[in-house]
Write a protein that holds these residues in place. Structure first.
Motif, short mmCIF file in Angstrom:
data_model
loop_
_atom_site.label_atom_id
_atom_site.label_comp_id
_atom_site.label_asym_id
_atom_site.label_seq_id
_atom_site.Cartn_x
_atom_site.Cartn_y
_atom_site.Cartn_z
N PRO A 105 26.04 35.62 37.82
CA PRO A 105 26.94 36.74 37.51
C PRO A 105 27.14 37.73 38.64
O PRO A 105 27.69 38.80 38.42
CB PRO A 105 26.22 37.41 36.33
CG PRO A 105 24.77 37.18 36.61
CD PRO A 105 24.69 35.83 37.29
N THR A 157 31.92 38.18 42.84
CA THR A 157 32.98 39.20 42.81
C THR A 157 34.29 38.53 43.21
O THR A 157 34.33 37.31 43.40
CB THR A 157 32.68 40.35 43.79
OG1 THR A 157 32.58 39.81 45.12
CG2 THR A 157 31.38 41.06 43.43
N GLU A 158 35.32 39.30 43.32
CA GLU A 158 36.58 38.75 43.81
C GLU A 158 36.41 38.30 45.26
O GLU A 158 35.57 38.83 45.98
CB GLU A 158 37.70 39.80 43.70
CG GLU A 158 37.88 40.75 44.89
CD GLU A 158 36.81 41.83 44.94
OE1 GLU A 158 35.84 41.80 44.17
OE2 GLU A 158 36.97 42.73 45.79
N TYR A 181 43.39 40.23 50.48
CA TYR A 181 44.56 40.86 49.87
C TYR A 181 45.83 40.57 50.67
O TYR A 181 46.93 40.67 50.14
CB TYR A 181 44.34 42.37 49.76
CG TYR A 181 43.15 42.70 48.89
CD1 TYR A 181 43.22 42.52 47.51
CD2 TYR A 181 41.96 43.15 49.44
CE1 TYR A 181 42.13 42.80 46.70
CE2 TYR A 181 40.87 43.43 48.64
CZ TYR A 181 40.96 43.25 47.27
OH TYR A 181 39.88 43.52 46.47
N LEU A 198 57.90 37.53 50.66
CA LEU A 198 56.51 37.52 50.19
C LEU A 198 55.77 36.34 50.83
O LEU A 198 56.40 35.41 51.32
CB LEU A 198 56.49 37.40 48.66
CG LEU A 198 57.16 38.55 47.93
CD1 LEU A 198 57.24 38.24 46.44
CD2 LEU A 198 56.42 39.85 48.15
N PRO A 251 53.59 42.50 44.63
CA PRO A 251 52.45 41.94 45.39
C PRO A 251 51.38 42.96 45.76
O PRO A 251 50.52 42.64 46.56
CB PRO A 251 53.13 41.40 46.65
CG PRO A 251 54.27 42.33 46.87
CD PRO A 251 54.74 42.75 45.52
N ARG A 279 49.29 44.18 43.55
CA ARG A 279 48.22 44.00 42.57
C ARG A 279 46.91 43.60 43.26
O ARG A 279 46.90 42.75 44.13
CB ARG A 279 48.64 42.91 41.58
CG ARG A 279 47.60 42.45 40.57
CD ARG A 279 47.39 43.43 39.42
NE ARG A 279 48.59 43.92 38.80
CZ ARG A 279 49.22 43.33 37.77
NH1 ARG A 279 48.75 42.24 37.24
NH2 ARG A 279 50.32 43.87 37.26
N THR A 280 45.84 44.26 42.87
CA THR A 280 44.52 43.84 43.36
C THR A 280 43.68 43.42 42.16
O THR A 280 44.17 43.38 41.03
CB THR A 280 43.81 44.98 44.10
OG1 THR A 280 43.65 46.07 43.18
CG2 THR A 280 44.60 45.44 45.31
N GLU A 281 42.45 43.12 42.38
CA GLU A 281 41.55 42.84 41.26
C GLU A 281 41.37 44.10 40.43
O GLU A 281 41.49 45.21 40.94
CB GLU A 281 40.19 42.32 41.77
CG GLU A 281 39.15 43.38 42.11
CD GLU A 281 39.40 44.12 43.41
OE1 GLU A 281 40.48 43.95 44.01
OE2 GLU A 281 38.52 44.90 43.80
N TYR A 328 32.98 45.36 37.61
CA TYR A 328 31.98 44.35 37.93
C TYR A 328 30.83 44.36 36.93
O TYR A 328 30.12 43.38 36.79
CB TYR A 328 31.45 44.55 39.35
CG TYR A 328 32.54 44.45 40.38
CD1 TYR A 328 33.11 43.21 40.67
CD2 TYR A 328 33.04 45.57 41.04
CE1 TYR A 328 34.12 43.09 41.60
CE2 TYR A 328 34.06 45.46 41.97
CZ TYR A 328 34.60 44.22 42.25
OH TYR A 328 35.61 44.10 43.16
N LEU A 353 22.93 37.95 29.78
CA LEU A 353 24.19 38.24 30.46
C LEU A 353 25.13 38.98 29.50
O LEU A 353 24.93 38.97 28.29
CB LEU A 353 24.83 36.92 30.91
CG LEU A 353 24.00 36.11 31.90
CD1 LEU A 353 24.63 34.75 32.15
CD2 LEU A 353 23.82 36.86 33.21
N PRO A 354 26.17 39.63 30.03
CA PRO A 354 27.10 40.32 29.13
C PRO A 354 27.73 39.36 28.13
O PRO A 354 28.04 38.22 28.47
CB PRO A 354 28.18 40.86 30.08
CG PRO A 354 27.55 40.90 31.42
CD PRO A 354 26.55 39.78 31.45
#
Lengths: 312, 312
Positions: free
Chosen positions: A189, A192-193, A197, A262, B189, B191-193, B197, B262-263
């Motif tokens: 777990p 992360t991402e 970008y 893009l 474009p 957009r990020t994560e 966490y 874990l969650p």
């Protein structure tokens, strides 16, 4: 000839062995990881020597783990001497002997999502990586490895390998150095991402971490990659390319795509190659692109229009 | 009675109108966004007043946009007077009149992935948000809105609404204040994560950004949410719960799940409710959980074992 541009600290020269000697490290039942992705950047000398030893009577059947398909010096040559017992995560069906052995069940094959395999190795789902064979352009003084034109699962295989054979290939131009961006995701777990970008973002290292003490031996090589040629664009694929360029230009004219195009992501094969050639004849400029595999068209045709590209 | 705990700057009191007056802002053909997610946090007074006006002769059919299903004061009451022309992205099939109108085609319905709708509103794919009706616990001095027990697409509807009616509901306990974490994703474009966490991470604001000048009027309300009761766990769902708890404990014993669990992520409905009740009787401690909807079992049974929970 291996010199200080390829082996960047003197003690590395002490590790040079013949391919035959390196092949003795590989014994029956081992899980053997190999570098490369498609027939790019895969090792050749050690597996050819192993096949020769098996033909001469060595009892040895191994599991071969890779990033994708590799070249015939591994897949076909070892299959021909009955040296492969298992294969993951993918192979090239152009290897007729291996195909037949998989289809008749004498080779255990798991056809997997290529992007899942590294994580499964990391978890140890399939057991140890007994030996990793890595083709490299050079080895740095700290033991980190400069790869050639393919990465695949090499960083994960090196992370876990008990023994590491590096084939330093003098046919790989050192100008490739610096193009790689090697990054290993944490296991869930803690995952992360992947923090990319923009096409030009760099998140890792140009080198595969290793350490001098983990390199078991070094084999000199100058065998070039056995690449498959793409067929030249035919009328159908040229028309597909023209339609796509027309669609993108149309969307731009109507304001549904920005003037600065893009990022693109290209696929693999003859049609993708034709599409990229079509883009080369379009009015687009300063294109950016992600791609799993970079084909001739990108380098030969699009370089004037391409600002940034990133292989993923 | 609305007081300074609910309307936190004097000028807000000047915006108070009757529900009948607020309903006059809504005219034929409008796209009307409503707050809430399931029958939690949806507005009631204005739509009831609009239905009354339509019954008395006002010609008005509107498109209703929400986060999920809402309560009968919107879906059923307006459907009964023929006041709904379109519905997105979801509705409760327990509303028999609306169901029939959708199935016979007199109401245009698009059944969508709930998580895609906010982005589509942001792009303007369906046109303007003419009016947003938002149920709130309070309005801050800067105009930002304190929501009640549901969020849904409220932040996006408020972002785009030309007119905003806020129903401040005095039955919502102010103790809910601070539980929300309001975050609007950028459009691709850019957009990020979504940078969550861990269950306890906070990435946004407790309030919906608005601004005093954008609040057209305020309607006082004290109508409570028309929630649907879940059926009590039956023997089958109790057995499902016991099996799941047994599986999780088994995996933990064999080291395939860590000792600190874990969650979890819980679903919606009677079985999910039963499973959570089963967890309440397990040996697990310090559980963390994500959930789309928080049901009774979480609050009544699991609170002693639950360290953190996050509605997503």
């Amino acid at each position: 000839m291996l010199d200080a541009t390829r082996l960047r600290t003197p003690c590395l020269f002490d590790k040079i062995v013949s391919a035959d000697e390196a092949a003795t490290l590989i014994t029956d039942g081992m899980n053997v990881g190999v570098s490369g992705f498609t027939p790019s950047g895969y090792p050749k000398k050690t597996t050819l020597a192993l096949a020769k030893a098996i033909k001469a009577g060595k009892k040895c059947r191994i599991n071969i783990w890779s990033g994708a398909s590799v070249g015939p010096e591994i897949e076909e040559t070892l299959a021909e001497v009955g040296g492969i017992s298992g294969r993951m995560p993918y192979y090239a069906a152009s290897n007729k002997t291996l195909s037949r052995q998989i289809n008749t069940g004498s080779v255990t094959y798991i056809d997997q999502h290529l992007s899942h395999f590294a994580q499964q190795i990391d978890y140890g789902f399939y057991g140890d990586v007994d030996v990793a064979i890595v083709e490299a352009a050079a080895i740095n003084a700290d033991g980190s490895i400069v790869l050639g034109s393919g990465v695949g699962n090499t960083p994960m295989l090196v992370k876990h390998a008990k023994k590491i054979i590096v084939e330093v290939n003098t046919s790989i131009p050192l100008t490739l150095e610096g193009m790689h961006d090697i990054y290993i995701c944490s296991k869930p777990p803690e995952r992360t991402e992947i923090p990319i970008y923009h096409v030009g973002d760099r998140i890792g290292s140009p080198y595969v971490s290793c350490g001098l003490d983990r390199i078991t031996c070094i084999v000199e090589s100058d065998i070039v990659d056995h690449v498959r040629n793409l067929s030249a664009p035919d009328d159908t694929s040229k028309k597909i390319a023209a339609n796509l360029v027309d669609f993108l230009e149309h969307e731009q004219r109507h304001g549904r795509l920005p003037q600065q195009m893009l990022p693109l992501q290209s696929g693999v094969g003859s049609i993708a190659n034709a599409v990229l050639m079509g883009l080369a004849e379009s009015k687009f400029e300063h294109l950016t692109m992600y791609s799993e595999i970079l084909q001739d068209s990108v380098f030969k045709r699009l370089s004037k229009q391409m600002t940034l590209l990133r292989q993923i």
